[in-house]
Design a protein around this motif. Structure first.
Motif, PDB file in Angstrom:
ATOM      1  N   UNK A 129      46.145   4.849  27.324  1.00  0.00           N
ATOM      2  CA  UNK A 129      44.767   5.066  27.743  1.00  0.00           C
ATOM      3  C   UNK A 129      44.415   6.557  27.752  1.00  0.00           C
ATOM      4  N   UNK A 130      45.420   7.406  27.960  1.00  0.00           N
ATOM      5  CA  UNK A 130      45.197   8.853  27.926  1.00  0.00           C
ATOM      6  C   UNK A 130      45.499   9.440  26.547  1.00  0.00           C
ATOM      7  N   UNK A 131      46.496   8.879  25.859  1.00  0.00           N
ATOM      8  CA  UNK A 131      46.952   9.461  24.604  1.00  0.00           C
ATOM      9  C   UNK A 131      46.098   9.056  23.400  1.00  0.00           C
ATOM     10  N   UNK A 132      45.727   7.783  23.296  1.00  0.00           N
ATOM     11  CA  UNK A 132      45.028   7.325  22.112  1.00  0.00           C
ATOM     12  C   UNK A 132      43.715   8.066  21.827  1.00  0.00           C
ATOM     13  N   UNK A 133      42.889   8.382  22.830  1.00  0.00           N
ATOM     14  CA  UNK A 133      41.691   9.176  22.524  1.00  0.00           C
ATOM     15  C   UNK A 133      42.015  10.546  21.936  1.00  0.00           C
ATOM     16  N   UNK A 134      43.094  11.168  22.421  1.00  0.00           N
ATOM     17  CA  UNK A 134      43.513  12.458  21.869  1.00  0.00           C
ATOM     18  C   UNK A 134      43.998  12.279  20.438  1.00  0.00           C
ATOM     19  N   UNK A 135      44.831  11.244  20.223  1.00  0.00           N
ATOM     20  CA  UNK A 135      45.383  10.991  18.899  1.00  0.00           C
ATOM     21  C   UNK A 135      44.273  10.676  17.897  1.00  0.00           C
ATOM     22  N   UNK A 136      43.414   9.715  18.249  1.00  0.00           N
ATOM     23  CA  UNK A 136      42.375   9.268  17.320  1.00  0.00           C
ATOM     24  C   UNK A 136      41.238  10.272  17.189  1.00  0.00           C
ATOM     25  N   UNK A 137      40.922  10.942  18.287  1.00  0.00           N
ATOM     26  CA  UNK A 137      39.762  11.814  18.267  1.00  0.00           C
ATOM     27  C   UNK A 137      40.029  13.219  17.775  1.00  0.00           C
ATOM     28  N   UNK A 138      41.270  13.694  17.944  1.00  0.00           N
ATOM     29  CA  UNK A 138      41.566  15.080  17.581  1.00  0.00           C
ATOM     30  C   UNK A 138      42.668  15.170  16.530  1.00  0.00           C
ATOM     31  N   UNK A 139      43.875  14.691  16.886  1.00  0.00           N
ATOM     32  CA  UNK A 139      45.051  14.924  16.042  1.00  0.00           C
ATOM     33  C   UNK A 139      44.897  14.316  14.651  1.00  0.00           C
ATOM     34  N   UNK A 140      44.457  13.065  14.566  1.00  0.00           N
ATOM     35  CA  UNK A 140      44.356  12.407  13.264  1.00  0.00           C
ATOM     36  C   UNK A 140      43.173  12.896  12.437  1.00  0.00           C
ATOM     37  N   UNK A 141      42.351  13.736  13.032  1.00  0.00           N
ATOM     38  CA  UNK A 141      41.251  14.340  12.284  1.00  0.00           C
ATOM     39  C   UNK A 141      41.537  15.777  11.866  1.00  0.00           C
ATOM     40  N   UNK A 142      42.637  16.331  12.353  1.00  0.00           N
ATOM     41  CA  UNK A 142      42.959  17.726  12.035  1.00  0.00           C
ATOM     42  C   UNK A 142      44.339  17.889  11.389  1.00  0.00           C
ATOM     43  N   UNK A 143      45.322  17.169  11.878  1.00  0.00           N
ATOM     44  CA  UNK A 143      46.706  17.387  11.435  1.00  0.00           C
ATOM     45  C   UNK A 143      47.011  16.864  10.026  1.00  0.00           C
ATOM     46  N   UNK A 144      46.453  15.723   9.569  1.00  0.00           N
ATOM     47  CA  UNK A 144      46.837  15.193   8.249  1.00  0.00           C
ATOM     48  C   UNK A 144      46.647  16.161   7.098  1.00  0.00           C
ATOM     49  N   UNK A 145      45.565  16.926   7.085  1.00  0.00           N
ATOM     50  CA  UNK A 145      45.325  17.858   5.986  1.00  0.00           C
ATOM     51  C   UNK A 145      46.404  18.944   5.956  1.00  0.00           C
ATOM     52  N   UNK A 146      46.748  19.466   7.130  1.00  0.00           N
ATOM     53  CA  UNK A 146      47.784  20.494   7.218  1.00  0.00           C
ATOM     54  C   UNK A 146      49.147  19.930   6.818  1.00  0.00           C
ATOM     55  N   UNK A 147      49.460  18.730   7.315  1.00  0.00           N
ATOM     56  CA  UNK A 147      50.745  18.115   6.990  1.00  0.00           C
ATOM     57  C   UNK A 147      50.833  17.763   5.510  1.00  0.00           C
ATOM     58  N   UNK A 148      49.727  17.322   4.921  1.00  0.00           N
ATOM     59  CA  UNK A 148      49.724  16.988   3.499  1.00  0.00           C
ATOM     60  C   UNK A 148      50.056  18.216   2.662  1.00  0.00           C
ATOM     61  N   UNK A 149      49.533  19.366   3.057  1.00  0.00           N
ATOM     62  CA  UNK A 149      49.849  20.616   2.357  1.00  0.00           C
ATOM     63  C   UNK A 149      51.353  20.896   2.425  1.00  0.00           C
ATOM     64  N   UNK A 150      51.947  20.681   3.588  1.00  0.00           N
ATOM     65  CA  UNK A 150      53.388  20.900   3.742  1.00  0.00           C
ATOM     66  C   UNK A 150      54.176  19.921   2.875  1.00  0.00           C
ATOM     67  N   UNK A 151      53.765  18.648   2.860  1.00  0.00           N
ATOM     68  CA  UNK A 151      54.461  17.657   2.036  1.00  0.00           C
ATOM     69  C   UNK A 151      54.377  18.004   0.548  1.00  0.00           C
ATOM     70  N   UNK A 152      53.240  18.524   0.102  1.00  0.00           N
ATOM     71  CA  UNK A 152      53.091  18.859  -1.310  1.00  0.00           C
ATOM     72  C   UNK A 152      54.081  19.933  -1.744  1.00  0.00           C
ATOM     73  N   UNK A 153      54.507  20.763  -0.813  1.00  0.00           N
ATOM     74  CA  UNK A 153      55.448  21.828  -1.163  1.00  0.00           C
ATOM     75  C   UNK A 153      56.864  21.305  -1.435  1.00  0.00           C
ATOM     76  N   UNK A 154      57.169  20.103  -0.955  1.00  0.00           N
ATOM     77  CA  UNK A 154      58.531  19.578  -1.122  1.00  0.00           C
ATOM     78  C   UNK A 154      58.564  18.287  -1.936  1.00  0.00           C
ATOM     79  N   UNK A 155      57.406  17.726  -2.273  1.00  0.00           N
ATOM     80  CA  UNK A 155      57.335  16.453  -2.998  1.00  0.00           C
ATOM     81  C   UNK A 155      57.973  16.590  -4.375  1.00  0.00           C
TER      82      UNK A 155
END
Length: 342
Positions: free
Chosen positions: A57-83
């Motif tokens: 109830x406390x974590x999901x709003x943070x995860x869905x509202x912030x983290x999953x809207x900001x972190x994937x692009x940054x992480x995708x860049x990191x993955x592309x460097x090792x793919x």
């Protein structure tokens, strides 16, 4: 009873049964180094209650509202460097480890592989093994050091699948092997080989383990102790009196207090203290992945050299080295005792 060929009456309906399976499991990876697949992967990973123990109830709003809207692009860049051309390094290496075990264990066993998060999934591959006639399955999480957030969540996922099955396979689980002589010997042999091939003599060898929140230790998770014991036994086995060892923890996430000392902090600290030649190894990872290839080999090098260090080497995980595969075969055969012929 060990595995044996089924001998059915001529008028018996076709049936697949009586076989033994091994399911090798690693953490997981997105299907592609793009924001969409990374977002799906992170949503599954960070929604696991064993990984993030904050009430939903406390974590999901943070995860869905912030983290999953900001972190994937940054992480995708990191993955592309090792793919790689074959895909995610972790998936490619884990598949190769499974293929090697199939060759080594022979026709007595059907070997498959899965990821805890992402694909191929544990439920899908357990079903595939059952469909192939495997009534006895060794679940093999490739986590040397036990944690509720790693080994336990693999068992949880397998149990969820079993709960939905009318005909369940009999399951064994590979125990943590942080202090197993086969594991320590394999690490020592492979790291010695890599250290000997370097063009410089390291002053320090950092043994970097994946981090966990401090509260996991406080609540009784043995992970920190397992890492420390692995480090101590490995240092003794390597027997390099001229080499200074340090044990650190990487991949901090969020604002909570994590296990210390932190790998990135120590890299900077060593360089500023005058260390010019440093090597880093990740004994807790069974296969090279984003955390070793990007976080340590790329970011770690930058952190060390920018703080004043000269020579840096990120050593490979056991992967499909001779030492690593021999160790894995030893562990699997031990746990399959009584199910297959030695």
């Amino acid at each position: 009873m060990t595995w044996q060929t089924q001998k059915l009456p001529l008028d018996h309906p076709p049936v697949k049964s009586g076989r033994v399976g091994v399911l090798i499991v690693n953490l997981g990876t997105p299907d592609a180094p793009e924001a969409g697949p990374v977002k799906r992967y992170l949503a599954e990973f960070l929604s696991d209650r064993r990984v993030v123990e904050i009430p939903p109830i406390a974590w999901q709003p943070i995860l869905r509202g912030i983290i999953l809207n900001t972190r994937p692009k940054k992480s995708a860049h990191a993955y592309r460097q090792v793919w790689t051309e074959e895909g995610s390094p972790l998936a490619v290496i884990t598949r190769r480890q499974a293929d090697a075990m199939q060759l080594r264990l022979g026709e007595q066993v059907t070997v498959d592989w899965a990821m805890r998060y992402g694909t191929p999934s544990i439920p899908d591959r357990l079903q595939a093994l059952m469909d192939a006639g495997c009534e006895r399955i060794l679940l093999a999480p490739l986590y040397p050091q036990y944690s509720g957030a790693t080994t336990a969540t693999v068992v949880d996922k397998a149990a969820d699948k079993l709960k939905a099955m009318r005909w369940q396979a009999s399951l064994r689980t590979l125990p943590p092997y942080h202090d197993d002589p086969a594991y320590i010997d394999a690490l020592a042999s492979d790291l010695s080989r890599q250290l000997g091939a370097l063009e410089f003599e390291p002053e320090v060898l950092l043994l970097s383990f994946h981090g966990m929140p401090q509260r996991t230790l406080d609540l009784g998770d043995p992970y920190h102790c397992h890492c420390q014991k692995t480090s101590r036994l490995l240092q003794e086995k390597l027997a390099r009196p001229g080499l200074r060892f340090r044990t650190t923890f990487q991949s901090r996430f969020g604002r909570a207090k994590w296990l210390e000392p932190a790998t990135d902090v120590v890299l900077e600290e060593e360089a500023k203290a005058g260390t010019k030649r440093l090597a880093i190894a990740a004994p807790g990872f069974s296969a090279d992945c984003l955390e070793t290839l990007e976080e340590l080999a790329i970011q770690g090098r930058e952190q060390f050299t920018e703080a004043g260090g000269d020579h840096f080497a990120a050593l490979s995980c056991l992967n499909t080295s001779d030492a690593g595969l021999t160790m894995l075969e030893t562990l699997l055969r031990r746990e399959l005792s009584g199910w297959i012929n030695a």
